[in-house]
Write a protein that holds these residues in place. Sequence first.
Motif, mmCIF file in Angstrom:
data_model
loop_
_atom_site.group_PDB
_atom_site.id
_atom_site.type_symbol
_atom_site.label_atom_id
_atom_site.label_comp_id
_atom_site.label_asym_id
_atom_site.label_seq_id
_atom_site.Cartn_x
_atom_site.Cartn_y
_atom_site.Cartn_z
ATOM 1 N N ILE A 5 0.811 -1.082 0.087
ATOM 2 C CA ILE A 5 0.051 0.062 0.064
ATOM 3 C C ILE A 5 0.684 1.099 -0.089
ATOM 4 O O ILE A 5 0.477 2.222 -0.726
ATOM 5 N N GLU A 6 1.989 1.347 0.859
ATOM 6 C CA GLU A 6 2.675 2.576 1.087
ATOM 7 C C GLU A 6 3.417 2.681 -0.394
ATOM 8 O O GLU A 6 3.709 3.985 -0.561
ATOM 9 N N LYS A 7 3.922 1.736 -0.786
ATOM 10 C CA LYS A 7 4.857 1.804 -1.880
ATOM 11 C C LYS A 7 3.988 2.465 -3.396
ATOM 12 O O LYS A 7 4.402 3.032 -3.912
ATOM 13 N N THR A 8 2.620 1.571 -3.104
ATOM 14 C CA THR A 8 1.844 2.357 -4.286
ATOM 15 C C THR A 8 1.639 3.684 -4.201
ATOM 16 O O THR A 8 1.716 4.636 -5.174
ATOM 17 N N SER A 9 1.356 3.963 -2.962
ATOM 18 C CA SER A 9 0.932 5.549 -2.520
ATOM 19 C C SER A 9 2.081 6.360 -2.990
ATOM 20 O O SER A 9 1.509 7.635 -3.213
ATOM 21 N N GLU A 10 3.293 5.973 -2.890
ATOM 22 C CA GLU A 10 4.393 6.879 -3.379
ATOM 23 C C GLU A 10 4.638 7.039 -4.747
ATOM 24 O O GLU A 10 5.287 8.103 -5.393
ATOM 25 N N LEU A 11 3.932 6.196 -5.609
ATOM 26 C CA LEU A 11 3.933 6.509 -7.066
ATOM 27 C C LEU A 11 3.423 7.651 -7.708
ATOM 28 O O LEU A 11 2.190 7.922 -7.431
ATOM 29 N N PRO A 12 4.091 8.580 -8.533
ATOM 30 C CA PRO A 12 3.573 9.984 -8.749
ATOM 31 C C PRO A 12 2.412 9.631 -9.998
ATOM 32 O O PRO A 12 2.787 10.219 -11.009
ATOM 33 N N ILE A 13 1.592 8.831 -9.820
ATOM 34 C CA ILE A 13 0.630 8.559 -10.845
ATOM 35 C C ILE A 13 -0.713 9.165 -10.679
ATOM 36 O O ILE A 13 -1.162 9.066 -9.416
ATOM 37 N N HIS A 14 -1.276 9.999 -11.496
ATOM 38 C CA HIS A 14 -2.347 10.765 -11.348
ATOM 39 C C HIS A 14 -3.490 10.205 -12.198
ATOM 40 O O HIS A 14 -3.214 10.016 -13.239
ATOM 41 N N ILE A 15 -4.771 9.749 -11.745
ATOM 42 C CA ILE A 15 -5.864 9.184 -12.352
ATOM 43 C C ILE A 15 -7.024 9.866 -12.604
ATOM 44 O O ILE A 15 -7.421 10.608 -11.759
ATOM 45 N N ASP A 16 -7.253 10.058 -13.893
ATOM 46 C CA ASP A 16 -8.707 10.845 -14.272
ATOM 47 C C ASP A 16 -9.367 9.788 -14.922
ATOM 48 O O ASP A 16 -9.180 9.237 -16.001
ATOM 49 N N ASP A 17 -10.821 9.387 -14.291
ATOM 50 C CA ASP A 17 -11.689 8.531 -14.785
ATOM 51 C C ASP A 17 -13.126 8.977 -15.318
ATOM 52 O O ASP A 17 -13.957 8.458 -15.457
ATOM 53 N N ASN A 18 -12.861 10.542 -15.710
ATOM 54 C CA ASN A 18 -13.905 11.239 -16.240
ATOM 55 C C ASN A 18 -14.195 10.625 -17.771
ATOM 56 O O ASN A 18 -13.446 10.536 -18.738
#
Length: 232
Positions: A141-154
């Motif tokens: 969870i923590e490792k994933t949270s640190e990834l600079p990936i931004h998601i837009d699902d509009n």
Amino acid sequence: AGDDPLGAAQAELQAISRITETSPLTSLSDMMNDVMRIMDERRKGEGNVLPTPFPCINDYIGGWEEGSMIILAARPGIGKTTFAIQSAIRAASSGHKVLFHSLEMPKEQICQKILAFLADINPRIVERGDINSHRRISTYIEKTSELPIHIDDNASVTVEQIQAKLQKIQAKERMKLIIIDHAQLIKPSNLGRKNASRAEELSHITRTLKIMAKVCKIPVILLCQLNRDIEK
């Protein structure tokens, strides 16, 4: 202007004049130093090219190049979204900010898939809520949270809206990779093309995204669905 051919012609000439004023010509001699610098950076593994998750593809195309629009096309169920998510993880793991615009899959599902890939677990097992996979995946969870990936699902956007949003984001965040999944789900814009066919609209979408990639100096990966009977 439609009733005044001379006025329309003058307007066209003025538009051409503005283009030439803002787009100066560059000679090859002026460009050679820049070209040699770019080649030297690539030889050293530097420069503005992001590697893909697969060495064989990097050997073939070099990676995701700045200013390029890459179309990833395949039939449904082949793994386009999986490949795109892996590409996002690869870039983000190197510290590059990624924008993943999903018009098909909700952001929660994309996040689950990212967790599954990092934990090396089949995403379908994770989605079913298997208790053993849940225990293992919780450590990532923590490792994933640190990834600079931004998601837009509009899922209800035109290509012009995607373009405008990216320009605003770039002014603040400066993304290094854009992934759009997928082209056929982008809404028709109908800006001066009320009677345009879907093929013409898709052509407009790809052309707009190509210009966006060039202007923003960022690679844009556009996923596209192919017909299941493409072999025929």
